[in-house]
Design an enzyme around this catalytic site. Structure first.
Site, mmCIF file in Angstrom:
data_model
loop_
_atom_site.group_PDB
_atom_site.id
_atom_site.type_symbol
_atom_site.label_atom_id
_atom_site.label_comp_id
_atom_site.label_asym_id
_atom_site.label_seq_id
_atom_site.Cartn_x
_atom_site.Cartn_y
_atom_site.Cartn_z
ATOM 1 N N GLU A 132 0.833 -1.199 0.000
ATOM 2 C CA GLU A 132 0.000 0.000 0.000
ATOM 3 C C GLU A 132 0.868 1.249 0.000
ATOM 4 O O GLU A 132 1.968 1.253 0.548
ATOM 5 C CB GLU A 132 -0.910 -0.005 1.242
ATOM 6 C CG GLU A 132 -1.935 -1.135 1.165
ATOM 7 C CD GLU A 132 -2.835 -1.252 2.388
ATOM 8 O OE1 GLU A 132 -3.945 -1.766 2.234
ATOM 9 O OE2 GLU A 132 -2.426 -0.857 3.496
ATOM 10 N N CYS A 188 6.681 -6.976 6.798
ATOM 11 C CA CYS A 188 7.820 -6.425 7.552
ATOM 12 C C CYS A 188 8.372 -7.519 8.450
ATOM 13 O O CYS A 188 7.619 -8.333 8.979
ATOM 14 C CB CYS A 188 7.365 -5.236 8.394
ATOM 15 S SG CYS A 188 8.726 -4.317 9.151
ATOM 16 N N CYS A 197 3.550 8.582 0.853
ATOM 17 C CA CYS A 197 4.091 7.656 1.850
ATOM 18 C C CYS A 197 4.200 6.304 1.146
ATOM 19 O O CYS A 197 3.189 5.732 0.746
ATOM 20 C CB CYS A 197 3.143 7.601 3.039
ATOM 21 S SG CYS A 197 3.604 6.360 4.249
ATOM 22 N N HIS A 202 10.021 6.202 20.069
ATOM 23 C CA HIS A 202 8.910 5.760 20.933
ATOM 24 C C HIS A 202 9.288 5.531 22.397
ATOM 25 O O HIS A 202 8.401 5.548 23.249
ATOM 26 C CB HIS A 202 8.201 4.511 20.383
ATOM 27 C CG HIS A 202 7.643 4.695 19.003
ATOM 28 N ND1 HIS A 202 6.833 5.739 18.668
ATOM 29 C CD2 HIS A 202 7.801 3.978 17.860
ATOM 30 C CE1 HIS A 202 6.500 5.651 17.387
ATOM 31 N NE2 HIS A 202 7.090 4.600 16.867
ATOM 32 N N CYS A 254 7.174 -4.657 15.773
ATOM 33 C CA CYS A 254 6.645 -3.601 16.629
ATOM 34 C C CYS A 254 5.205 -3.948 17.013
ATOM 35 O O CYS A 254 4.370 -4.204 16.149
ATOM 36 C CB CYS A 254 6.684 -2.255 15.909
ATOM 37 S SG CYS A 254 8.337 -1.824 15.321
ATOM 38 N N CYS A 276 -0.476 6.086 9.763
ATOM 39 C CA CYS A 276 0.748 5.403 10.203
ATOM 40 C C CYS A 276 0.413 4.110 10.922
ATOM 41 O O CYS A 276 -0.395 4.106 11.855
ATOM 42 C CB CYS A 276 1.498 6.248 11.233
ATOM 43 S SG CYS A 276 2.430 7.586 10.573
ATOM 44 N N CYS A 293 2.053 -1.932 15.516
ATOM 45 C CA CYS A 293 1.974 -1.674 14.079
ATOM 46 C C CYS A 293 1.263 -2.817 13.349
ATOM 47 O O CYS A 293 1.618 -3.986 13.526
ATOM 48 C CB CYS A 293 3.370 -1.476 13.517
ATOM 49 S SG CYS A 293 3.371 -1.163 11.745
HETATM 50 N N1 SAH Z 1 9.802 0.690 9.494
HETATM 51 C C1 SAH Z 1 9.906 2.113 9.420
HETATM 52 C C2 SAH Z 1 8.847 2.786 8.570
HETATM 53 C C3 SAH Z 1 7.412 2.330 8.712
HETATM 54 S S1 SAH Z 1 6.449 2.855 10.088
HETATM 55 C C4 SAH Z 1 9.924 2.711 10.794
HETATM 56 O O1 SAH Z 1 9.734 1.979 11.760
HETATM 57 O O2 SAH Z 1 10.199 3.897 10.928
HETATM 58 C C5 SAH Z 1 6.189 4.561 9.978
HETATM 59 C C6 SAH Z 1 5.922 5.211 11.341
HETATM 60 O O3 SAH Z 1 4.629 4.856 11.870
HETATM 61 C C7 SAH Z 1 6.925 4.784 12.389
HETATM 62 O O4 SAH Z 1 7.336 5.893 13.129
HETATM 63 C C8 SAH Z 1 6.099 3.844 13.251
HETATM 64 O O5 SAH Z 1 6.642 3.703 14.519
HETATM 65 C C9 SAH Z 1 4.764 4.521 13.235
HETATM 66 N N2 SAH Z 1 3.649 3.658 13.623
HETATM 67 C C10 SAH Z 1 3.544 2.320 13.495
HETATM 68 N N3 SAH Z 1 2.361 1.886 13.945
HETATM 69 C C11 SAH Z 1 1.689 2.985 14.364
HETATM 70 C C12 SAH Z 1 0.374 3.198 14.911
HETATM 71 N N4 SAH Z 1 -0.468 2.206 15.088
HETATM 72 N N5 SAH Z 1 0.006 4.470 15.203
HETATM 73 C C13 SAH Z 1 0.844 5.511 14.981
HETATM 74 N N6 SAH Z 1 2.091 5.353 14.453
HETATM 75 C C14 SAH Z 1 2.499 4.124 14.171
#
Ligand code: SAH
Length: 346
Positions: free
Chosen positions: A94, A114, A107, A222, A118, A339, A121
């Site tokens: 996406e 992945c 984006c 974070h 995390c 995000c 996510c």
């Molecule tokens: N793998 C990379 C890029 C993808 S995530 C990274 O970790 O930076 C892009 C951003 O969205 C990251 O800062 C991640 O921590 C954040 N993110 C992931 N899940 C989220 C959620 N449920 N709500 C808000 N931000 C989130």
């Protein structure tokens, strides 16, 4: 036996020129085809109208163009657009177009799924299937640029690698894609308008610094406390904050460019004074700014956005310590485009 056709966009310009010379044609033909493939983003050899029919057929016999296809496009109430993009092998990633008053930001995804885990996510719940090729990353950008022109009457202004995947675990392809995006033979965008976001792979952050890349770096921090960070981003166990810190110091030393930290504040996880103090302290290591991101719920409530009071306290404390802090509101939540929500749900 049928020969397997090669992906023509895996060839460099030089290789394409050599190919034509070997065919008894002019090297210049390679330049023309290269221009069609990248700058003009041709989907088929048919499109290459200044190339003779015979040559187009010869290319057809030898190569494929693995162009992405936008399978479905969803539009959010706030104008955000999400593309579900089908790859040549049927897999889907996406990408998102985020419009504001003055900008259109793409984006984009760097991997299918992945490999990181995390806990907050949605993409982490998809198995990592494979890395995206440079052309597949480039095509996502072109698709969003076209949509920005069509729906907002302006070209794309910014790109963030914050879609699916961990860009630094597909480093070579991400770099090749950015080369094409920034080159005059591609989209000619300034690298200053591109941000690569990483969960923090220290070895690769150092490599980027050595490679003297010209784009911006964002780190999904974070938490600045190892135990807390490991509990929500388990890979932190292998890449602890000390190593991350060292790599960021190295980055700044070499590039002299500020780092952005992305940070979500969750109730009961990282909203205590101790968490804030640790972040303030971490921000002292290298020039940086903090982007507080709104949490986009993905689950049954294990993670909850901290209340406004806690957020205010975070922001005030950072500001008191002269740390630049921005609050990023979510966009495209109603279509699961925000995000951390990218999970190929539709
Ligand atoms: N793998 C990379 C890029 C993808 S995530 C990274 O970790 O930076 C892009 C951003 O969205 C990251 O800062 C991640 O921590 C954040 N993110 C992931 N899940 C989220 C959620 N449920 N709500 C808000 N931000 C989130």
């Amino acid at each position: 036996m049928a020969t397997v056709k090669k992906d023509i966009r895996a060839l460099t310009k030089e290789q394409l020129r050599d190919f034509f010379v070997k065919q008894g044609d002019k090297a210049f033909r390679g330049n023309q085809v290269y221009e069609w493939l990248w700058q003009k983003s041709a989907h088929t050899f048919e499109d290459m109208t200044n190339i003779s029919k015979e040559t187009r057929q010869m290319l057809e016999d030898n190569f494929v163009i693995n162009h992405i296809k936008v399978d479905t496009m969803q539009r959010s109430n706030d104008g955000t657009i999400k593309n579900a993009v089908r790859l040549h092998d049927g897999l889907i990633v996406e990408s998102v177009l985020i419009p504001t008053a003055t900008r259109s930001t793409a984006c984009v995804s760097s991997q299918v799924g992945c490999s990181l885990d995390c806990k907050f996510c949605a993409t982490a719940r998809l198995k990592r299937m494979r890395n995206l090729n440079p052309d597949e990353i480039y095509d996502q950008v072109v698709a969003i640029d076209n949509e920005s022109r069509l729906y907002f009457n302006r070209p794309l202004s910014n790109i963030v690698f914050m879609g699916m995947g961990e860009p630094l675990m597909n480093y070579n392809n991400v770099l090749k894609a950015i080369d094409k995006i920034t080159s005059d033979e591609g989209l000619g965008m300034s690298p200053k308008r591109i941000t690569v976001s990483t969960s923090g792979v220290p070895k690769m952050i150092k490599k980027m610094a050595d490679d003297a890349v010209k784009f911006n770096l964002a780190v999904s921090l974070h938490s600045a406390i190892d135990e807390v960070r490991t509990s929500i981003m388990p890979f932190n166990d292998n890449f602890p904050l000390d190593d991350l810190r060292e790599s960021l110091e190295y980055w700044y030393q070499k590039t002299k460019r500020k780092i952005s930290y992305e940070y979500v504040v969750w109730k009961g996880i990282n909203d205590s004074q101790k968490d804030i103090d640790a972040l303030v302290n971490f921000c002292k290591y290298v020039p940086c700014k903090v982007n507080i991101i709104e949490y986009n719920p993905i689950d049954d409530g294990e993670f909850q956005q901290a209340n406004n009071e806690a957020l205010e306290h975070y922001i005030n404390t950072l500001e008191k310590n002269r740390i630049v802090v921005n609050v990023r509101r979510s966009r495209g939540k109603d279509i699961d485009a925000a995000c951390g929500q990218l999970a190929n749900k539709s």
